[in-house]
Write a protein that holds these residues in place. Structure first.
Motif: not given
Length: 398
Positions: A65-80
């Motif tokens: 997952y990736s995110s522009r902030s350290a907020n755990t709810d803001s991470f977006i799935f990238v791949g497996t």
């Protein structure tokens, strides 16, 4: 009584819950992120330590997952990715932002480990050289080298074989016919200004037409829709008459400015064509809606017509109404063909190498994609061929 029953039920359920919590795989450790080298500033590499052997057998895959902030709810799935891989490259990032990354281990039962997050944010950096485009750099060197080579060959006096263009071979015939009939020659260098490359190419063709007309003692009339084009055309025609040894026959009043307004210019030229009935009409440059009006009028008065343009929408009208049409690149090749300058001839020959490379790339890409599709994108062989075709299309040919 109710309290005793609740205690018994909780004591039975609680061990199972503890079993479920302890059944998840171990979390990846030492997750780190670094900028991807030799790229355009859109990739980040992440890597982590392999988990212990006894735990590795439980892990089926890693979710990233990736995110522009350290907020755990803001991470977006990238791949497996598979469990035997311990590094991954995240693509299509924006170098204006910094990113956090998270990785989760997933076992064969679908249970997830505790997430491991990078300690600090990182942003991709654009490098001086994009390594993925190195083949394009090699192709550019080959193309530029071939141009320089053929220019050198032309300057040394070695004759270069250039394919004859039918429309240009008809110039002598058209000018000769105008001389025999005692009529003028009409040359229209498009309706764009001198900043348009097609206008420059048209002026080069005008030089050859004016030179032949001077040798035949024929009259060349050049109405223009731009004042700068008029100035350039006057100097070109004057130089051509001087080269032909007939400077006294040059009349600058035959090269004149009409108007910048598109259909006002066309109305004047159309009326002049109907009145004077020129025996030969040349349309060389950038044209728009007026192309059909001019070509149809010239066809009606029975003139020999030669057209040349790189405007795709206007080519059908010229092809239908004119005797000869220089299509697209033929028009630019005509200027090199007529001028005979070593630099232009060498550039023309060098460009053929570039065309061969592009054609070979297209054929190879189509072949790879066809075989990959037939083999099946789900197979490793087919997927590799499809990826190679995509790389060829998106990196080398674009």
């Amino acid at each position: 009584m109710h309290t005793v029953l609740l205690v018994l039920v909780f004591s039975l359920i609680h061990p199972n819950l503890q079993g479920q919590e302890s059944s998840g795989p171990a979390s990846p450790t030492n997750l780190s992120a670094s900028d991807h080298p030799w790229d355009h500033g859109e990739k980040i590499d992440i890597q982590w330590d392999d988990i212990e052997k006894n735990e590795q057998d439980k892990v089926r895959s890693y979710s990233i997952y990736s995110s522009r902030s350290a907020n755990t709810d803001s991470f977006i799935f990238v791949g497996t990715i598979d469990s035997d891989i311990s590094k991954y490259t995240i693509e299509k990032l924006d170098r204006k932002y910094s990113y956090y990354f998270k990785i989760i281990a997933v076992d064969k039962s679908g249970n997830e480990s505790e997430p491991t997050v990078t300690l600090s944010a990182i942003s991709p950096t654009r490098q001086w050289f994009d390594g993925r485009r190195f083949p394009l750099f090699i192709i550019t060197l080959i193309f530029c080298g071939s141009v320089v080579y053929w220019i050198y060959q032309a300057r040394t006096g070695i004759p270069l074989k250039i394919r004859k263009i039918a429309g240009l071979e008809a110039v002598d015939e058209a000018v000769g016919r105008a001389t025999e009939m005692g009529r003028s020659i009409l040359f229209i260098p498009g309706i764009q200004d001198m900043n348009e490359i097609q206008t420059i190419a048209g002026i080069t063709v005008l030089s050859h037409v004016a030179k032949v007309a001077a040798e035949y003692d024929a009259k060349v009339e050049v109405p223009t829709s731009r004042s700068l084009v008029m100035t350039a055309a006057r100097e070109t025609v004057q130089a051509s008459f001087l080269t032909a040894g007939r400077p006294e026959s040059y009349n600058q009043d035959l090269v004149y400015y009409v108007t910048d307004e598109q259909f006002g210019y066309v109305a004047y030229v159309q009326g002049m064509m109907v009145r004077e009935k020129p025996a030969a009409c040349f349309y060389m440059g950038a044209f728009f809606a007026e192309s059909l009006i001019l070509a149809e009028t010239g066809n009606t008065i029975g003139a020999i017509q030669v057209a040349g343009t790189a405007m795709p929408a206007q080519l059908p009208f010229f092809v239908a109404a004119c005797d000869y049409t220089l299509i697209g690149e033929e028009f630019f090749a005509a200027s090199a063909y007529l001028s005979g300058e070593p630099d232009q001839l060498g550039s023309l020959k060098g460009q053929d190498i570039g065309k061969i490379i592009v054609a070979a790339g297209i054929i190879i890409g189509v072949t790879l994609l066809t075989i990959g599709t037939v083999a099946g994108p789900e197979s490793g062989f087919g997927s590799s061929l499809i990826d190679a075709a995509e790389y060829l299309k998106s990196v080398i040919l674009t």
